[in-house]
Enzyme design. Structure first.
Site, short mmCIF file in Angstrom:
data_model
loop_
_atom_site.label_atom_id
_atom_site.label_comp_id
_atom_site.label_asym_id
_atom_site.label_seq_id
_atom_site.Cartn_x
_atom_site.Cartn_y
_atom_site.Cartn_z
N SER A 1 0.78 -1.17 0.02
CA SER A 1 -0.09 0.13 -0.36
C SER A 1 1.30 1.21 -0.36
O SER A 1 1.86 1.74 -0.69
CB SER A 1 -0.59 -0.02 1.36
OG SER A 1 -1.76 1.51 1.30
N ASP B 1 -2.53 6.49 -3.68
CA ASP B 1 -1.31 5.13 -3.22
C ASP B 1 -0.72 4.77 -3.85
O ASP B 1 -1.05 4.27 -4.97
CB ASP B 1 -1.93 5.16 -1.45
CG ASP B 1 -2.28 4.05 -1.61
OD1 ASP B 1 -3.50 4.18 -2.57
OD2 ASP B 1 -2.94 3.60 -0.08
N ASP C 1 -1.79 1.25 -4.70
CA ASP C 1 -2.17 0.56 -4.49
C ASP C 1 -3.48 0.77 -4.95
O ASP C 1 -4.95 0.04 -5.06
CB ASP C 1 -2.29 -1.02 -3.65
CG ASP C 1 -3.14 -0.26 -1.92
OD1 ASP C 1 -3.03 0.90 -2.04
OD2 ASP C 1 -3.85 -1.26 -1.64
N ASP D 1 -6.31 2.40 -3.36
CA ASP D 1 -7.69 2.14 -2.65
C ASP D 1 -7.62 3.40 -2.20
O ASP D 1 -8.53 3.14 -0.78
CB ASP D 1 -7.45 0.34 -1.59
CG ASP D 1 -5.96 1.16 -0.30
OD1 ASP D 1 -5.44 1.88 -0.78
OD2 ASP D 1 -6.22 -0.34 0.68
#
Length: 452
Positions: free
Chosen positions: A104, A245, A247, A249
């Site tokens: 992440s 960010d 990833d 999400d």
């Protein structure tokens, strides 16, 4: 007796690449154990596997693939793709399991593994514990016979499928013509799909953080380092900026003046918009204990109730499902819009903000400023060994601080689920009081470590 988890944290397994628990050996064993856990019946079973842009993603991907194949699962590879895309594609392709390789917002040296069930939701604590128990057992006798070993293939149109799914969340008949948008993809998983979706809807797109090289993910860019985005919005005379960010999400917004708009403001904006359109399934909006008290007051003014959960979008999602709510999120930028996604989706949330901008025809600085937040301060205190959070001296300091804040403020102490940190957060209408209480709590935590 309930099983316990040791490898899985609040958002899957995470750690420094090539060190426990993020090693080839553990990743392979995880693939075998998860493969066996989700293999039911004699038909072919499939796992969908995606990743972000970290260099170590190649290594972890290969290890997981070998584990799943040896357990008899077919593997569909999609390459770099946002976490919400993996959740969506797992459902769409009727896969038995979805896997995202990502840490992440963490630095490139870290990596992680998140698992999604066939319904696209993150696995429960109980299911993760079952997988861990399998990993600790001898699996040799349970692996696939030679004629049942899995096959690996690549899904070539994964990006297009996700882009169309995200665009479907934008009001039909509306476009982004005339909007100049800066998009910062954190050199991460959305570096292709997010700019393309905005361009296809008619926006003029200025890209930053869209040149991943394996080691520059989240490096001075993205939602955790939004300064570059804010500067770029002003420099290019853009109407709005969007920061994702690693990833994708999470999302944060920058208005046309280069000022940052956090997840609390975004959540309030979407709540107002959906409420006016009659699209809210519930009068309850779910957020975490980190959300500002100003958000609660704002929602009250809209006739809505803020329901708080523990930190982590999985807990937001769980509470939303319990309440039948279709909107929730985190101050950090996780936005869960369950009409369109089963997990946080930065691009879909950004499109909801852009829809309001197009509808109202006003600047982002006016549209997105929903409330004046209470002064809030957050500091992290790193610790080694046992957490000092439960030390008597820390608890005494906590009681004194909470008594001083009363009902006009809040104090939150919590351990990070991914790092050896105690997070200290306080908020109240008096900023000097907030600063002093946070400083005193940090000092108490540090002192408790020295004593220990």
């Amino acid at each position: 007796m309930s099983k316990t988890r040791h490898l899985f944290g609040t958002d899957g397994i995470r750690g420094l690449a090539n060190q426990d628990p993020m090693t080839v050996e553990i990743a392979q064993k995880l693939g075998q154990a998860a493969g066996l856990r989700f293999t039911r019946g004699v038909h072919r079973h499939r796992v969908l596997l995606g990743k972000d842009t970290r260099l170590s993603g190649y290594m972890i991907e290969c290890a997981l693939v070998s584990g799943f194949l040896s357990a008899g699962m077919d593997v569909t590879l999609v390459g770099p793709m946002p976490t919400p895309a993996i959740a969506m594609l797992t459902r769409s392709l009727r896969a038995d399991l979805g896997v995202m390789i990502s840490a992440s917002h963490n630095p490139f040296g870290d990596n992680g593994i998140k698992l999604f069930g066939p319904d696209g939701f993150k696995l429960s604590d109980e299911t993760e514990a079952e997988i861990e128990e399998l990993m600790r057992s001898d699996l040799a006798g349970r692996l696939a016979a030679p004629d049942r070993i899995g096959r690996a293939s690549r899904l070539n149109d994964a990006a297009g499928r996700y882009i169309e799914n995200a665009k479907a969340s934008f009001p039909r008949g509306r476009r982004l013509d005339g909007l100049r948008i800066v998009i910062d993809c954190a050199n991460g998983a959305a570096y292709r799909v997010a700019p393309t979706a905005l361009w296809e809807l008619g926006a003029e797109v200025i890209r930053i953080g869209c040149e991943p090289d394996g080691i520059n993910i989240n490096e001075q860019c993205g939602s955790t380092k939004p300064e570059s985005l804010c500067e770029a919005v002003v420099a290019h005379g853009a109407h709005i900026g969007i920061a994702l960010d690693g990833d994708a999400d999470r999302v944060l917004i920058a208005d046309e003046k280069g000022r940052l708009i956090d997840g609390d403001q975004i959540l309030a904006l979407i709540a107002r918009s959906w409420g006016r359109q009659g699209r809210l399934n519930s009068a309850q909006i779910v957020a975490t204990v980190m959300s500002n008290m100003g958000l609660a007051r704002c929602l009250e003014g809209l006739g809505l109730e803020l329901v708080r959960t523990a930190v982590g979008d999985r807990y937001v999602v769980e509470r939303m499902r319990e309440l039948g709510a279709n909107l929730g999120g985190e101050q950090s930028g996780h936005m869960v819009l369950s009409d369109f996604a089963t997990t946080g989706d930065g691009l879909v949330a950004a499109l909801q903000v852009l829809a309001v901008l197009v509808e109202e025809g006003r600047p982002a600085s006016e549209v997105c400023r929903m409330f004046t937040p209470f002064p809030q301060m957050l500091r992290n205190v790193r610790f080694t060994g046992k957490s000092p959070l439960h030390a008597p001296s820390v608890q005494d300091a906590r009681r004194r601080a909470e008594a001083e804040l009363g009902t006009a403020g809040r104090l939150l102490l919590r351990e990070s689920g991914t790092e050896p940190l105690v997070r200290v957060m306080a908020e109240a209408e008096d900023p000097a009081l907030v600063e002093r209480i946070v400083a005193e709590m940090c000092e108490a935590i540090d002192s408790a470590q020295v004593v220990a």
